[in-house]
Write a protein that holds these residues in place. Structure first.
Motif, PDB file in Angstrom:
ATOM      1  N   LYS A  20      -2.777  -6.044  -2.369  1.00  0.00           N
ATOM      2  CA  LYS A  20      -2.752  -6.625  -1.019  1.00  0.00           C
ATOM      3  C   LYS A  20      -2.337  -8.096  -1.132  1.00  0.00           C
ATOM      4  CE  LYS A  20      -4.935  -3.001   0.874  1.00  0.00           C
ATOM      5  NZ  LYS A  20      -6.245  -2.631   0.450  1.00  0.00           N
ATOM      6  N   ILE A  21      -1.517  -8.548  -0.201  1.00  0.00           N
ATOM      7  CA  ILE A  21      -1.161  -9.976  -0.167  1.00  0.00           C
ATOM      8  C   ILE A  21      -2.261 -10.709   0.584  1.00  0.00           C
ATOM      9  CG2 ILE A  21       0.504 -11.719   0.611  1.00  0.00           C
ATOM     10  CD1 ILE A  21       2.624  -9.500   0.696  1.00  0.00           C
ATOM     11  N   ARG A  22      -2.733 -11.826   0.007  1.00  0.00           N
ATOM     12  CA  ARG A  22      -3.639 -12.741   0.726  1.00  0.00           C
ATOM     13  C   ARG A  22      -2.928 -14.085   0.819  1.00  0.00           C
ATOM     14  NH1 ARG A  22      -9.079 -11.173   1.474  1.00  0.00           N
ATOM     15  NH2 ARG A  22      -9.451 -13.356   1.952  1.00  0.00           N
ATOM     16  N   THR A  23      -2.731 -14.562   2.009  1.00  0.00           N
ATOM     17  CA  THR A  23      -1.967 -15.793   2.195  1.00  0.00           C
ATOM     18  C   THR A  23      -2.842 -17.037   2.077  1.00  0.00           C
ATOM     19  OG1 THR A  23      -2.197 -15.362   4.552  1.00  0.00           O
ATOM     20  CG2 THR A  23      -0.092 -14.788   3.550  1.00  0.00           C
ATOM     21  N   CYS A  24      -4.169 -16.848   2.030  1.00  0.00           N
ATOM     22  CA  CYS A  24      -5.102 -17.964   1.842  1.00  0.00           C
ATOM     23  C   CYS A  24      -6.343 -17.378   1.193  1.00  0.00           C
ATOM     24  CB  CYS A  24      -5.440 -18.589   3.199  1.00  0.00           C
ATOM     25  SG  CYS A  24      -6.746 -19.846   3.161  1.00  0.00           S
ATOM     26  N   LEU A  25      -7.037 -18.185   0.364  1.00  0.00           N
ATOM     27  CA  LEU A  25      -8.311 -17.709  -0.206  1.00  0.00           C
ATOM     28  C   LEU A  25      -9.254 -17.268   0.904  1.00  0.00           C
ATOM     29  CD1 LEU A  25      -9.507 -20.168  -2.998  1.00  0.00           C
ATOM     30  CD2 LEU A  25      -9.257 -17.696  -3.188  1.00  0.00           C
ATOM     31  N   PHE A  26      -9.154 -17.943   2.047  1.00  0.00           N
ATOM     32  CA  PHE A  26     -10.127 -17.712   3.123  1.00  0.00           C
ATOM     33  C   PHE A  26      -9.583 -16.818   4.238  1.00  0.00           C
ATOM     34  CE2 PHE A  26     -11.448 -21.348   0.778  1.00  0.00           C
ATOM     35  CZ  PHE A  26     -12.803 -21.091   0.607  1.00  0.00           C
ATOM     36  N   SER A  27      -8.498 -16.090   3.938  1.00  0.00           N
ATOM     37  CA  SER A  27      -7.921 -15.183   4.940  1.00  0.00           C
ATOM     38  C   SER A  27      -8.956 -14.170   5.420  1.00  0.00           C
ATOM     39  CB  SER A  27      -6.768 -14.374   4.337  1.00  0.00           C
ATOM     40  OG  SER A  27      -5.672 -15.172   4.046  1.00  0.00           O
ATOM     41  N   GLN A  28      -8.874 -13.860   6.694  1.00  0.00           N
ATOM     42  CA  GLN A  28      -9.710 -12.785   7.235  1.00  0.00           C
ATOM     43  C   GLN A  28      -8.967 -11.456   7.199  1.00  0.00           C
ATOM     44  OE1 GLN A  28     -12.905 -13.036   8.113  1.00  0.00           O
ATOM     45  NE2 GLN A  28     -12.893 -15.186   7.511  1.00  0.00           N
ATOM     46  N   VAL A  29      -7.675 -11.510   6.974  1.00  0.00           N
ATOM     47  CA  VAL A  29      -6.880 -10.277   6.929  1.00  0.00           C
ATOM     48  C   VAL A  29      -6.102 -10.204   5.613  1.00  0.00           C
ATOM     49  CG1 VAL A  29      -6.525  -9.883   9.402  1.00  0.00           C
ATOM     50  CG2 VAL A  29      -5.047 -11.475   8.189  1.00  0.00           C
ATOM     51  N   GLU A  30      -5.816  -8.958   5.211  1.00  0.00           N
ATOM     52  CA  GLU A  30      -5.013  -8.725   4.012  1.00  0.00           C
ATOM     53  C   GLU A  30      -3.800  -7.908   4.422  1.00  0.00           C
ATOM     54  OE1 GLU A  30      -8.651  -8.531   0.890  1.00  0.00           O
ATOM     55  OE2 GLU A  30      -7.859  -6.626   1.589  1.00  0.00           O
ATOM     56  N   HIS A  31      -2.781  -7.936   3.599  1.00  0.00           N
ATOM     57  CA  HIS A  31      -1.524  -7.293   3.964  1.00  0.00           C
ATOM     58  C   HIS A  31      -1.165  -6.302   2.866  1.00  0.00           C
ATOM     59  CE1 HIS A  31      -1.205 -10.440   7.021  1.00  0.00           C
ATOM     60  NE2 HIS A  31      -1.742 -11.201   6.088  1.00  0.00           N
ATOM     61  N   ASP A  32      -1.120  -5.034   3.235  1.00  0.00           N
ATOM     62  CA  ASP A  32      -1.074  -3.958   2.243  1.00  0.00           C
ATOM     63  C   ASP A  32       0.345  -3.704   1.722  1.00  0.00           C
ATOM     64  OD1 ASP A  32      -1.713  -1.936   0.589  1.00  0.00           O
ATOM     65  OD2 ASP A  32      -2.291  -0.509   2.159  1.00  0.00           O
ATOM     66  N   LEU A  33       0.756  -4.558   0.814  1.00  0.00           N
ATOM     67  CA  LEU A  33       2.093  -4.417   0.224  1.00  0.00           C
ATOM     68  C   LEU A  33       2.176  -3.125  -0.594  1.00  0.00           C
ATOM     69  CD1 LEU A  33       4.861  -5.734  -0.317  1.00  0.00           C
ATOM     70  CD2 LEU A  33       3.830  -6.906  -2.268  1.00  0.00           C
ATOM     71  N   TYR A  34       1.135  -2.855  -1.379  1.00  0.00           N
ATOM     72  CA  TYR A  34       1.149  -1.666  -2.239  1.00  0.00           C
ATOM     73  C   TYR A  34       1.217  -0.381  -1.405  1.00  0.00           C
ATOM     74  CZ  TYR A  34      -0.290   1.781  -5.669  1.00  0.00           C
ATOM     75  OH  TYR A  34      -0.355   2.893  -6.467  1.00  0.00           O
ATOM     76  N   GLY A  35       0.517  -0.357  -0.274  1.00  0.00           N
ATOM     77  CA  GLY A  35       0.556   0.818   0.602  1.00  0.00           C
ATOM     78  C   GLY A  35       1.998   1.131   1.000  1.00  0.00           C
ATOM     79  N   ARG A  36       2.768   0.096   1.236  1.00  0.00           N
ATOM     80  CA  ARG A  36       4.166   0.292   1.626  1.00  0.00           C
ATOM     81  C   ARG A  36       4.995   0.785   0.439  1.00  0.00           C
ATOM     82  NH1 ARG A  36       5.726  -2.396   6.553  1.00  0.00           N
ATOM     83  NH2 ARG A  36       3.777  -2.721   7.653  1.00  0.00           N
ATOM     84  N   LEU A  37       4.681   0.242  -0.739  1.00  0.00           N
ATOM     85  CA  LEU A  37       5.378   0.727  -1.938  1.00  0.00           C
ATOM     86  C   LEU A  37       5.095   2.223  -2.110  1.00  0.00           C
ATOM     87  CD1 LEU A  37       5.419  -0.986  -5.425  1.00  0.00           C
ATOM     88  CD2 LEU A  37       4.739   1.389  -5.212  1.00  0.00           C
ATOM     89  N   ARG A  38       3.815   2.596  -1.989  1.00  0.00           N
ATOM     90  CA  ARG A  38       3.426   4.013  -2.150  1.00  0.00           C
ATOM     91  C   ARG A  38       4.079   4.903  -1.099  1.00  0.00           C
ATOM     92  NH1 ARG A  38      -0.872   5.759  -5.414  1.00  0.00           N
ATOM     93  NH2 ARG A  38      -0.274   7.766  -4.529  1.00  0.00           N
ATOM     94  N   ALA A  39       4.303   4.327   0.078  1.00  0.00           N
ATOM     95  CA  ALA A  39       4.921   5.114   1.152  1.00  0.00           C
ATOM     96  C   ALA A  39       6.430   5.260   0.942  1.00  0.00           C
ATOM     97  CB  ALA A  39       4.629   4.461   2.496  1.00  0.00           C
ATOM     98  N   GLY A  40       6.949   4.641  -0.120  1.00  0.00           N
ATOM     99  CA  GLY A  40       8.350   4.852  -0.472  1.00  0.00           C
ATOM    100  C   GLY A  40       9.315   3.822   0.094  1.00  0.00           C
ATOM    101  N   GLU A  41       8.793   2.697   0.583  1.00  0.00           N
ATOM    102  CA  GLU A  41       9.720   1.687   1.133  1.00  0.00           C
ATOM    103  C   GLU A  41      10.648   1.153   0.038  1.00  0.00           C
ATOM    104  OE1 GLU A  41       8.159  -1.371   3.639  1.00  0.00           O
ATOM    105  OE2 GLU A  41       7.307   0.080   5.039  1.00  0.00           O
TER     106      GLU A  41
END
Ligand code: SAM
Length: 344
Positions: free
Chosen positions: A284-305
């Motif tokens: 998951k990408i975290r844009t700040c140590l204190f982010s409240q949200v994460e961004h699922d880069l790996y999920g997209r890789l697994r989905a075949g992007e």
């Protein structure tokens, strides 16, 4: 292993990763496990182990390759404890072969507690690692082992530090998180340590990123106090910043022997100069140590992007990087993960 990662570099250079506040992002921290062999009292509750999955080397390499193709020049492996990964040397070897947009090798570093470093320092250097940072929160064995909760840890880490220096993983940095009443009595001992061991000692203010509930403004030992206390042992001489994004205030002594850095994310936040994003062990990408949200880069890789789709996602995610953290302000929310599970 085949270098799948290297094929990720596109034919035409992409403009540097930039967020919506105009900050250029060139520094990627990658957690390769959230397992840890220490249970530092200010970090872990002592009960939980790994909470998140790990990816394979091939998957980390593909993701890191995408970031490199977008302008990342510095990669720091961390965790959890990165030396616990059995296939670490292969990962480092592959990363050492990766190139930046400018065709240069990556600046490849690793942060470790040092427990397994004595045996791994020379192989890591041979695999292509440039530098290590070793976390050490005390310079006397009883205090150290009260913090790590692992008997024998002090001698293991000291041997690791010396092995890293002999292997040429330099400049060797030692990071010490200071907590009032736990280890602030070590400040003076670290002055001796930097001078005797030829290492850079960096004190870090404690941030609210622990699994438990220990943090309070009072427990933080702020930069000004650290400087004053060191100055009473031996006068400090300020060193010029090497670049605008440097997080540590750096000092030496009148004879030029030893270097102390102080990183003050709480009392003197440096968010305006932040050039960093993080990838968690589960991708998951975290844009700040204190982010409240994460961004699922790996999920997209697994989905075949495709690589092009994943790059577009990274660019969009980084653009949304938070302006700053809000430590100590009313309404401050701790992030969804603690430091050990984000990657410090
Ligand atoms: N296991 C490796 C190590 O010990 O360096 C890498 C991971 S560890 C989480 C990375 C660094 O984060 C360590 O130097 C640790 O002391 C620091 N750290 C952990 N919790 C922290 C907190 N709440 N505030 C500031 N630093 C913290």
């Amino acid at each position: 292993m085949a270098s799948a990662s290297l094929s990720a570099v596109p034919q035409t250079a992409h403009p540097p990763l930039t967020d919506s506040h105009g900050r250029v992002i060139h520094d990627l921290r990658v957690s390769i496990t959230d397992r840890c062999n220490y249970k530092c009292v200010y970090c872990r509750t002592g009960e939980a182990g790994a909470q998140y999955p790990e990816l394979s080397n091939r998957e980390y390499l593909r993701l890191i390759g995408l970031f490199a193709s977008l302008g990342i020049t510095k990669v720091r492996l961390t965790g959890g404890e990165p030396l616990l990964r059995r296939d670490l040397l292969e990962l480092v070897r592959e990363l050492a072969g990766m190139r930046t947009q400018a065709g240069e090798p990556l600046d490849l570093a690793l942060t470790t507690n040092g427990h397994l470093l004595e045996g791994l320092a020379a192989p890591l250097k041979a695999a292509g690692l440039s530098r290590v940072t070793v976390s050490m929160d005390a310079v006397d064995a009883p205090t150290f082992e009260r913090i790590t909760r692992v008997p024998g840890s002090f001698s293991a880490v000291l041997a690791g530090v010396r092995a890293a220096r002999s292997a040429g993983l330099t400049p060797l940095k030692i990071n010490c998180v200071l907590l009032r009443g736990f280890n602030d009595g070590q400040i003076e001992g670290f002055v001796r340590f930097t001078r005797e061991e030829n290492v850079v000692v960096r004190f870090i203010e404690f941030m609210p990123l622990e699994e438990g509930r220990l943090w309070s403004p009072e427990i933080v030992v702020p930069l000004e106090e650290i400087v004053a206390r060191i100055g009473r042992v031996m006068p400090l001489v300020k060193l010029a910043a090497r670049d605008a994004g440097e997080t540590a205030r750096r000092y030496t002594f009148a004879d030029g022997v030893g270097e102390i850095g102080i990183i003050a994310p709480v009392s003197q936040a440096f968010c305006g100069a932040c050039s960093r994003v993080r990838l968690t062990s589960d991708g998951k990408i975290r844009t700040c140590l204190f982010s409240q949200v994460e961004h699922d880069l790996y999920g997209r890789l697994r989905a075949g992007e495709s690589d092009a789709e994943l790059r577009t996602y990274i660019v969009r995610t980084v653009a949304g990087k938070e302006a700053r953290h809000h430590i100590g302000e009313p309404g401050f929310l701790k992030p969804s993960r603690s430091m050990v599970h984000i990657g410090g």
